[in-house]
Design a protein around this motif. Sequence first.
Motif, PDB file in Angstrom:
ATOM      1  N   VAL A 110      39.369  20.374  -2.011  1.00  0.00           N
ATOM      2  CA  VAL A 110      39.470  21.115  -3.270  1.00  0.00           C
ATOM      3  C   VAL A 110      38.977  22.554  -3.070  1.00  0.00           C
ATOM      4  CG1 VAL A 110      38.660  21.272  -5.654  1.00  0.00           C
ATOM      5  CG2 VAL A 110      39.246  19.044  -4.682  1.00  0.00           C
ATOM      6  N   LEU A 113      41.649  24.422  -1.545  1.00  0.00           N
ATOM      7  CA  LEU A 113      42.654  24.708  -2.578  1.00  0.00           C
ATOM      8  C   LEU A 113      42.241  25.921  -3.400  1.00  0.00           C
ATOM      9  CD1 LEU A 113      45.201  23.861  -4.222  1.00  0.00           C
ATOM     10  CD2 LEU A 113      43.687  22.403  -5.583  1.00  0.00           C
ATOM     11  N   LYS A 208      49.424  26.260  -2.003  1.00  0.00           N
ATOM     12  CA  LYS A 208      48.614  25.702  -3.092  1.00  0.00           C
ATOM     13  C   LYS A 208      49.342  24.550  -3.780  1.00  0.00           C
ATOM     14  CE  LYS A 208      46.835  26.839  -7.692  1.00  0.00           C
ATOM     15  NZ  LYS A 208      47.841  26.065  -8.447  1.00  0.00           N
ATOM     16  N   SER A 209      50.644  24.732  -4.036  1.00  0.00           N
ATOM     17  CA  SER A 209      51.415  23.666  -4.688  1.00  0.00           C
ATOM     18  C   SER A 209      51.441  22.411  -3.826  1.00  0.00           C
ATOM     19  CB  SER A 209      52.846  24.148  -4.956  1.00  0.00           C
ATOM     20  OG  SER A 209      52.862  25.204  -5.888  1.00  0.00           O
ATOM     21  N   GLN A 212      47.847  20.810  -3.876  1.00  0.00           N
ATOM     22  CA  GLN A 212      47.503  20.132  -5.120  1.00  0.00           C
ATOM     23  C   GLN A 212      48.344  18.875  -5.296  1.00  0.00           C
ATOM     24  OE1 GLN A 212      48.242  23.415  -7.807  1.00  0.00           O
ATOM     25  NE2 GLN A 212      50.156  22.558  -8.562  1.00  0.00           N
ATOM     26  N   LEU A 228      40.736  17.311 -10.992  1.00  0.00           N
ATOM     27  CA  LEU A 228      41.086  18.325 -10.000  1.00  0.00           C
ATOM     28  C   LEU A 228      40.895  19.728 -10.582  1.00  0.00           C
ATOM     29  CD1 LEU A 228      42.180  19.226  -7.295  1.00  0.00           C
ATOM     30  CD2 LEU A 228      44.498  18.868  -8.158  1.00  0.00           C
ATOM     31  N   MET A 232      38.369  22.469  -9.045  1.00  0.00           N
ATOM     32  CA  MET A 232      38.985  23.676  -8.502  1.00  0.00           C
ATOM     33  C   MET A 232      38.531  24.926  -9.257  1.00  0.00           C
ATOM     34  SD  MET A 232      42.954  24.908  -8.292  1.00  0.00           S
ATOM     35  CE  MET A 232      42.755  26.023  -9.681  1.00  0.00           C
ATOM     36  N   ASN A 279      47.409  25.011 -16.790  1.00  0.00           N
ATOM     37  CA  ASN A 279      46.964  24.483 -15.504  1.00  0.00           C
ATOM     38  C   ASN A 279      47.092  22.962 -15.448  1.00  0.00           C
ATOM     39  OD1 ASN A 279      46.247  26.787 -13.952  1.00  0.00           O
ATOM     40  ND2 ASN A 279      44.398  27.041 -15.189  1.00  0.00           N
ATOM     41  N   PHE A 283      49.617  20.920 -12.867  1.00  0.00           N
ATOM     42  CA  PHE A 283      49.246  19.793 -12.003  1.00  0.00           C
ATOM     43  C   PHE A 283      50.122  18.575 -12.283  1.00  0.00           C
ATOM     44  CE2 PHE A 283      44.596  21.367 -11.448  1.00  0.00           C
ATOM     45  CZ  PHE A 283      45.019  22.249 -10.473  1.00  0.00           C
TER      46      PHE A 283
END
Length: 343
Positions: A110, A113, A208-209, A212, A228, A232, A279, A283
């Motif tokens: 994390v 990330l 990042k995508s 995650q 998450l 994060m 956000n 996710f």
Amino acid sequence: MRTTPGEEEEEEEGGEGTALLASSKPEARAAGDGEVGLCTTAFAVASWFALNISIASVNKWVISVDHFEYPALLTVVHMVCSYALSILAIATCLRPAMPVAPSAETLSKVRRLSLTFCGSVFCGNLALKFVWVSFAQMVTAASPLLTLLLAKLLTDKQFSRLAHLSMLPMCGGVMFCVVGELRVSSGRAFSWVGLGLIVLSTALRGVKSIMQGALLSGVEDKLDALSLLQHMSKYSVALLTLYALLTGEVHACYADTRVHTPRVAATVAASGAIAFLLNVCNFLVTKYTSAVTLQVLGNVKVVLSIGISLLIFGNELSPVSALGCLVTLGGVWLYERGMRSKH
């Protein structure tokens, strides 16, 4: 391209986009709960589109009308709101069915990330010192292609030949949309440094995508969307605050009396609350579909925003931009067919 959380930081809401999402993860439609999975995914995507458009409008108001011209600090506010509201949601109405404390290894992932996200924000904002915004938007239109290549490189995910071919019209179409509005500022020459920073920012967004997605769908490191986001955003607040201090935004904001009003505070707080919801949806869409599909939807969002501006505000649409919209949607259709043929 002032980078904000979820801007990262994105077709019509219930039509072909839903079919694309349903085909990208057919296992989500297993026997007995297929319809529920499709409806849930469609709702997440529709919410994602609506929140993206909402936060763009609110942020434009914050920067243009309220003169809160501090993108790093605004991102800090977004992360603080995401952290606080995710804790509140977990503690009250959205407690996980089987809460599990993340392991040290999961928290390490994390943190990586968070570092990737902050790196994308830093590179995107720094690039605007060297290139004009429209040029940056043209380059970031290639994010689906970069993410697809990174997914193949970093994971074992495979894509059909048609999915590969769809990247050309999908990315090129958005570039046409932007070039229809492209204006080169006088005295600002092309910069390889700016181009490199934009490409790096776009690549980091793709990474990042992927990261995650792995944390949301993994076996050993799996986290729910709220947990998450909580972890994060906690790490991101520290990194982005340091960035805002080093760039002088904190001092400049403190000295700028125009933003020291209750109205500005309320508008910035509203932007933070929308960022929290965006956000979470970001996710969820990644979890229900894939990292590449999230970037594909980002290009669809450009077309959708142009359509809304045309219908509501009567903005003029150049022939080049109109052609770009059609080419982009054609690329999305090819991608959807490619994902179906793969299975």
